[in-house]
Design a protein around this motif. Structure first.
Motif, PDB file in Angstrom:
ATOM      1  N   ARG A 125     -18.506 -30.033 -15.251  1.00 22.65           N
ATOM      2  CA  ARG A 125     -18.912 -31.335 -15.749  1.00 22.65           C
ATOM      3  C   ARG A 125     -20.423 -31.504 -15.850  1.00 22.65           C
ATOM      4  NH1 ARG A 125     -14.644 -34.971 -12.145  1.00 22.65           N
ATOM      5  NH2 ARG A 125     -12.747 -33.958 -12.943  1.00 22.65           N
ATOM      6  N   TYR A 126     -21.152 -30.441 -15.607  1.00 23.28           N
ATOM      7  CA  TYR A 126     -22.612 -30.501 -15.658  1.00 23.28           C
ATOM      8  C   TYR A 126     -23.130 -29.344 -16.503  1.00 23.28           C
ATOM      9  CZ  TYR A 126     -21.526 -33.400 -11.611  1.00 23.28           C
ATOM     10  OH  TYR A 126     -20.976 -34.347 -10.792  1.00 23.28           O
ATOM     11  N   PRO A 127     -24.288 -29.509 -17.154  1.00 28.02           N
ATOM     12  CA  PRO A 127     -24.850 -28.417 -17.961  1.00 28.02           C
ATOM     13  C   PRO A 127     -25.087 -27.174 -17.122  1.00 28.02           C
ATOM     14  CG  PRO A 127     -25.974 -30.492 -18.413  1.00 28.02           C
ATOM     15  CD  PRO A 127     -25.092 -30.742 -17.220  1.00 28.02           C
ATOM     16  N   MET A 128     -24.823 -26.038 -17.692  1.00 29.66           N
ATOM     17  CA  MET A 128     -24.960 -24.794 -16.936  1.00 29.66           C
ATOM     18  C   MET A 128     -26.422 -24.493 -16.609  1.00 29.66           C
ATOM     19  SD  MET A 128     -23.944 -22.178 -20.043  1.00 29.66           S
ATOM     20  CE  MET A 128     -23.317 -21.013 -18.857  1.00 29.66           C
ATOM     21  N   GLU A 129     -27.348 -25.158 -17.308  1.00 28.45           N
ATOM     22  CA  GLU A 129     -28.770 -24.929 -17.024  1.00 28.45           C
ATOM     23  C   GLU A 129     -29.176 -25.395 -15.633  1.00 28.45           C
ATOM     24  OE1 GLU A 129     -28.371 -25.089 -21.469  1.00 28.45           O
ATOM     25  OE2 GLU A 129     -27.587 -26.237 -19.757  1.00 28.45           O
ATOM     26  N   ILE A 130     -28.420 -26.312 -15.035  1.00 26.23           N
ATOM     27  CA  ILE A 130     -28.812 -26.783 -13.700  1.00 26.23           C
ATOM     28  C   ILE A 130     -28.528 -25.734 -12.630  1.00 26.23           C
ATOM     29  CG2 ILE A 130     -28.298 -29.153 -14.409  1.00 26.23           C
ATOM     30  CD1 ILE A 130     -25.942 -29.110 -12.484  1.00 26.23           C
ATOM     31  N   TYR A 131     -27.656 -24.756 -12.964  1.00 27.65           N
ATOM     32  CA  TYR A 131     -27.350 -23.706 -11.998  1.00 27.65           C
ATOM     33  C   TYR A 131     -28.314 -22.540 -12.218  1.00 27.65           C
ATOM     34  CZ  TYR A 131     -23.065 -26.432 -11.749  1.00 27.65           C
ATOM     35  OH  TYR A 131     -22.164 -27.451 -11.631  1.00 27.65           O
ATOM     36  N   GLY A 132     -29.500 -22.721 -11.796  1.00 29.56           N
ATOM     37  CA  GLY A 132     -30.508 -21.690 -11.971  1.00 29.56           C
ATOM     38  C   GLY A 132     -31.727 -22.006 -11.141  1.00 29.56           C
ATOM     39  N   GLY A 133     -32.656 -21.063 -11.101  1.00 26.99           N
ATOM     40  CA  GLY A 133     -33.893 -21.275 -10.382  1.00 26.99           C
ATOM     41  C   GLY A 133     -33.843 -20.920  -8.917  1.00 26.99           C
ATOM     42  N   SER A 134     -32.693 -20.483  -8.433  1.00 26.17           N
ATOM     43  CA  SER A 134     -32.571 -20.074  -7.040  1.00 26.17           C
ATOM     44  C   SER A 134     -31.441 -19.060  -6.936  1.00 26.17           C
ATOM     45  CB  SER A 134     -32.276 -21.279  -6.131  1.00 26.17           C
ATOM     46  OG  SER A 134     -31.006 -21.826  -6.425  1.00 26.17           O
ATOM     47  N   THR A 135     -31.387 -18.377  -5.813  1.00 28.20           N
ATOM     48  CA  THR A 135     -30.335 -17.386  -5.613  1.00 28.20           C
ATOM     49  C   THR A 135     -28.960 -18.032  -5.635  1.00 28.20           C
ATOM     50  OG1 THR A 135     -31.838 -16.037  -4.278  1.00 28.20           O
ATOM     51  CG2 THR A 135     -29.468 -15.582  -4.085  1.00 28.20           C
ATOM     52  N   LEU A 136     -28.837 -19.183  -4.977  1.00 27.72           N
ATOM     53  CA  LEU A 136     -27.556 -19.883  -4.945  1.00 27.72           C
ATOM     54  C   LEU A 136     -27.159 -20.361  -6.334  1.00 27.72           C
ATOM     55  CD1 LEU A 136     -25.175 -21.171  -3.464  1.00 27.72           C
ATOM     56  CD2 LEU A 136     -26.636 -23.164  -2.983  1.00 27.72           C
ATOM     57  N   GLY A 137     -28.117 -20.957  -7.057  1.00 34.29           N
ATOM     58  CA  GLY A 137     -27.818 -21.464  -8.391  1.00 34.29           C
ATOM     59  C   GLY A 137     -27.423 -20.360  -9.348  1.00 34.29           C
ATOM     60  N   ASP A 138     -28.173 -19.237  -9.329  1.00 34.96           N
ATOM     61  CA  ASP A 138     -27.839 -18.117 -10.201  1.00 34.96           C
ATOM     62  C   ASP A 138     -26.471 -17.530  -9.850  1.00 34.96           C
ATOM     63  OD1 ASP A 138     -30.224 -18.384 -11.541  1.00 34.96           O
ATOM     64  OD2 ASP A 138     -31.278 -16.899 -10.314  1.00 34.96           O
ATOM     65  N   GLY A 139     -26.172 -17.490  -8.554  1.00 29.67           N
ATOM     66  CA  GLY A 139     -24.867 -16.968  -8.136  1.00 29.67           C
ATOM     67  C   GLY A 139     -23.726 -17.844  -8.618  1.00 29.67           C
TER      68      GLY A 139
END
Length: 282
Positions: A204-218
């Motif tokens: 439900r959220y843009p995939m761009e928010i999952y980035g910028g950190s190890t957890l987000g990229d994972g």
């Protein structure tokens, strides 16, 4: 019938289409039997949509963009989310919720006796018409938001958008069916079914928010390639709200492959589960 008699021929696609419309008609008649409940569900669903929209209107008073999505681009994303989820709720949600109960009570025995495909019957025998109200509201939000985006959508994006809406619905259905089929082995899998709500919340959220950190990229890698739910909303929303580029074209192609793979795997798992099923009378 003699023992050597040939089995009846399989049903044609047209037969299944007619059967689906019969399911839809019967479900509408059942909903109209309790009109007050139908109207309450219709209104509460629409109210939730407007409350969700109001929340993001407040956020955009303090920022111009969320992860690169401007206000009306993000409203296209929200409209796409509601469109996909409302179709899932209309066609599949009530049926998947009951599969575990059918296994526990022996009701699955009667479904297996029907001369039609069991997965088709269990997936579409009930239609939740009250959730269709959210679909109408989302269409209105989509039209208004696109009117505020100059140059969007492109002709190609507008043509592909319905295709990827359907692909997103089918991809979510495949995840739901995969989890629901485990109830045939487990007898009751409410916790696994609840897991569907947890993982789909990431879509439900843009995939761009999952980035910028190890957890987000994972998380982005896991929910794009392992359980590909991030492409469910992001691909059709990008086609409508943003210019097409190489990355969006890659995701669009991958989304179709993921949908086919998800449907194939869920079908295979459901059949394997049925092979292990023992009727309530056994």
């Amino acid at each position: 019938m003699s023992q050597n008699a040939a089995p009846p021929p399989p049903h044609s696609l047209l037969d299944y289409v007619r059967l689906f419309f019969m399911f839809a008609q019967n479900s509408l008649i059942r909903d109209m039997t309790f009109r007050s409940n139908f109207l309450i569900e219709l209104v509460t669903g629409s109210v939730w949509v407007f409350m969700n929209l109001g929340f993001y209107l407040l956020i955009y008073q303090f920022t111009d963009a969320i992860a690169g999505w401007g206000q009306y681009q993000f409203f296209v994303f929200i409209a796409t989310t509601i469109l996909v989820n409302s179709m899932v709720q209309v066609f599949f949600m009530p049926n998947m919720q009951e599969l575990s109960e059918l296994v526990r009570t022996g009701g699955l025995d009667f479904a297996l006796l029907k001369p039609i495909d069991t997965q088709f019957l269990l997936s579409l025998r009930k239609i939740n018409w009250s959730s269709a109200g959210n679909f109408i509201v989302a269409l209105g939000l989509l039209v208004v938001s696109l009117g505020q985006l100059p140059g969007q959508p492109t002709l190609l994006g507008a043509c592909l958008y319905p295709l990827y809406l359907i692909a997103g619905v089918l991809l979510l259905y495949s995840v739901m069916m995969t989890l629901a089929a485990t109830s045939i082995w487990l007898g009751r899998n409410q916790s696994l079914y609840d897991f569907w709500f947890y993982i789909t919340s990431f879509s439900r959220y843009p995939m761009e928010i999952y980035g910028g950190s190890t957890l987000g990229d994972g998380l982005r890698l896991a929910f794009t390639y392992l359980i590909p739910i991030l492409v469910v909303i992001n691909v059709p929303a990008q086609l409508m709200a943003k210019p097409l580029d190489a990355d969006s074209a890659y995701l669009a192609g991958y989304a179709l492959l993921a949908t086919v793979a998800g449907l194939t795997f869920s079908r295979w798992l459901f059949k394997r589960a049925l092979e292990s099923y023992r009727s309530a009378s056994s």
